[in-house]
Design an enzyme around this catalytic site. Sequence first.
Site, PDB file in Angstrom:
ATOM      1  N   ALA A 474       0.830  -1.207   0.000  1.00 16.13           N
ATOM      2  CA  ALA A 474       0.000   0.000   0.000  1.00 16.13           C
ATOM      3  C   ALA A 474       0.863   1.254   0.000  1.00 16.13           C
ATOM      4  O   ALA A 474       0.341   2.357  -0.012  1.00 16.13           O
ATOM      5  CB  ALA A 474      -0.928   0.005   1.219  1.00 16.13           C
ATOM      6  N   HIS A 475       2.185   1.072   0.031  1.00 17.90           N
ATOM      7  CA  HIS A 475       3.126   2.202   0.021  1.00 17.90           C
ATOM      8  C   HIS A 475       4.136   1.979  -1.097  1.00 17.90           C
ATOM      9  O   HIS A 475       4.903   1.019  -1.046  1.00 17.90           O
ATOM     10  CB  HIS A 475       3.895   2.312   1.346  1.00 17.90           C
ATOM     11  CG  HIS A 475       3.042   2.312   2.563  1.00 17.90           C
ATOM     12  ND1 HIS A 475       3.497   1.829   3.787  1.00 17.90           N
ATOM     13  CD2 HIS A 475       1.770   2.725   2.774  1.00 17.90           C
ATOM     14  CE1 HIS A 475       2.544   1.954   4.684  1.00 17.90           C
ATOM     15  NE2 HIS A 475       1.477   2.494   4.100  1.00 17.90           N
ATOM     16  N   GLN A 476       4.133   2.843  -2.080  1.00 15.51           N
ATOM     17  CA  GLN A 476       5.131   2.772  -3.143  1.00 15.51           C
ATOM     18  C   GLN A 476       5.980   4.046  -3.085  1.00 15.51           C
ATOM     19  O   GLN A 476       5.447   5.135  -2.863  1.00 15.51           O
ATOM     20  CB  GLN A 476       4.465   2.632  -4.514  1.00 15.51           C
ATOM     21  CG  GLN A 476       3.573   1.402  -4.636  1.00 15.51           C
ATOM     22  CD  GLN A 476       2.147   1.612  -4.171  1.00 15.51           C
ATOM     23  OE1 GLN A 476       1.582   2.691  -4.348  1.00 15.51           O
ATOM     24  NE2 GLN A 476       1.549   0.592  -3.569  1.00 15.51           N
TER      25      GLN A 476
END
Length: 544
Positions: A474-476
């Site tokens: 959910a974090h790029q």
Amino acid sequence: MSLKCFSRGNNNIKNTKRSTECPAFIIECEAVVVGSGSGGGVIAGNLANSGHKVLVLEKGSYLARTNLSLLEDTSMDQMYLGSGLLITADMDVMLLAGSTVGGGSTINWAASIQTPQHVLKEWSESYNLELFGSEFYKGAMKIVCDKMGVQSEIEDEGFQNMILRKGCQELGYPVETVPRNAPSGHYCGWCSMGCKDGRKQGTAETWLVDLVKSGNGAILPECEALEVIHEKKNDNSGKSKAVGVAFAFKNYDGVRQIGMVKSKVTIVACGALSTPSLLKRSGLKNPNIGRNLHLHPVVIAWGYFPDSQPMSNEIWPKAGKKSYEGGIITAVSKVVANFKGSGYGAILQTPGLHPGMFSALMPWVSGLDIKMRMSKYSRTAYIFALARDKGSGEAFSPYSVTYKLDKTDEENLKLGLEKTLRILAAAGAEEIGTQHTKGRSLKVKEASLKQFERFVKEESSIGMGKHSVPICSAHQMGSCRMGVDPTTSVVNSKGETWEVEGLFLGDSSVFPTALGVNPMVTIQSISYCTAQSVLQVLKNQKSE
């Protein structure tokens, strides 16, 4: 202060490419910001508050609080990039990224953790980025946290976080309360679908409100940036200067048209999956664009806590508690985070899972098994391990993402998975398991210590990748990283691209490395600093 709009006959932007040759109209402003999330929203609000004319282009739609459905399928389709169905090329990692006004800050889980000290030290010393060792950056973190009303009080903790906290306490593992950009009584569980009461203070409730109230700007939703327009400078630098953005939109008849924004500065804040492709389409050649992508890979364990006990009157968590209610992330364990060592490890937190995502992650064993699992959904707690990854990949578009998990990351995830299983058991789970494709589980209270230890060891030793265990992200971040050398980075410490003057980046793509914690505060803090650099550029242009 109004924005100036011209018909296409007044197009005076030179040397344009095909997508900009015949725009339906041209809007003139001082700054155009592509993206309205934690980065773009902060920059837009700061510029507008300082009196500059700002236009925000947002690919996603705008959903007012009253229009939020809070239905999983509808929300995924309306508020997530690729309708929430993005995946890496090898199908090993599922990717979630916001695509709506407010971006990720609209659909995230409210965790508001400041940039860890060991990360600041690494970025300032190992990457020679003085910004991250400065009082200026510390001040930026305070400003954005104050703006969001970040606080750490909890009036009533939700089902999953109660379990994470109790399990850690039983085992003597460290556990902390997570600061949130929501009040202490915020008990919903639907944050991933927007905030219907507006108490979660994302950019759509803070900086973008400033933009609109200032009278200096506007937000155009459902407008996709096609390219950044830039012209060669009349000097010997070989550099070009950003002069605007071409974008696509649909008119009232549903016909796709092209618009153009003419601006003094351009800020791209599309997120780490989309910013690289816009830069590439715009003709930027820096070989670092799209590379050094980090994903914060996540693996998950689950535990079932029945709401009735035939042989006991003690039910914990109490029968009224449901897994999908309450603050989504209010507790974190750093038992394997390694913050005091290399800084590369895994943190343990809880996710927000509604029935669709729950069923998608649950391994298929049989029709009867999935029916049974779904019947236990509301009392099944999930805990995940999130790695600060050394492994990296490439994102040349949101639909062309490659990623390789580093061996160290895999070991950290395995260790995190082991701890989550132990935490769930220590908190009193009747049954525990992971997302491994075989769908094995263990009835904890019926198992001997030897059986329990064997199960934990086997489940946490399974190799990652090749579809054996679902990995989520959910974090790029990091795909256009910041640095001091144009041969190894895309932007300088002010957030300005090395290639194009007046073109700034304002999202998680500029992270030099993976962060290791929820990134919202770090994105906003860096973007606040970048906004000050943009303001200085505008001031200099005015004085010329």
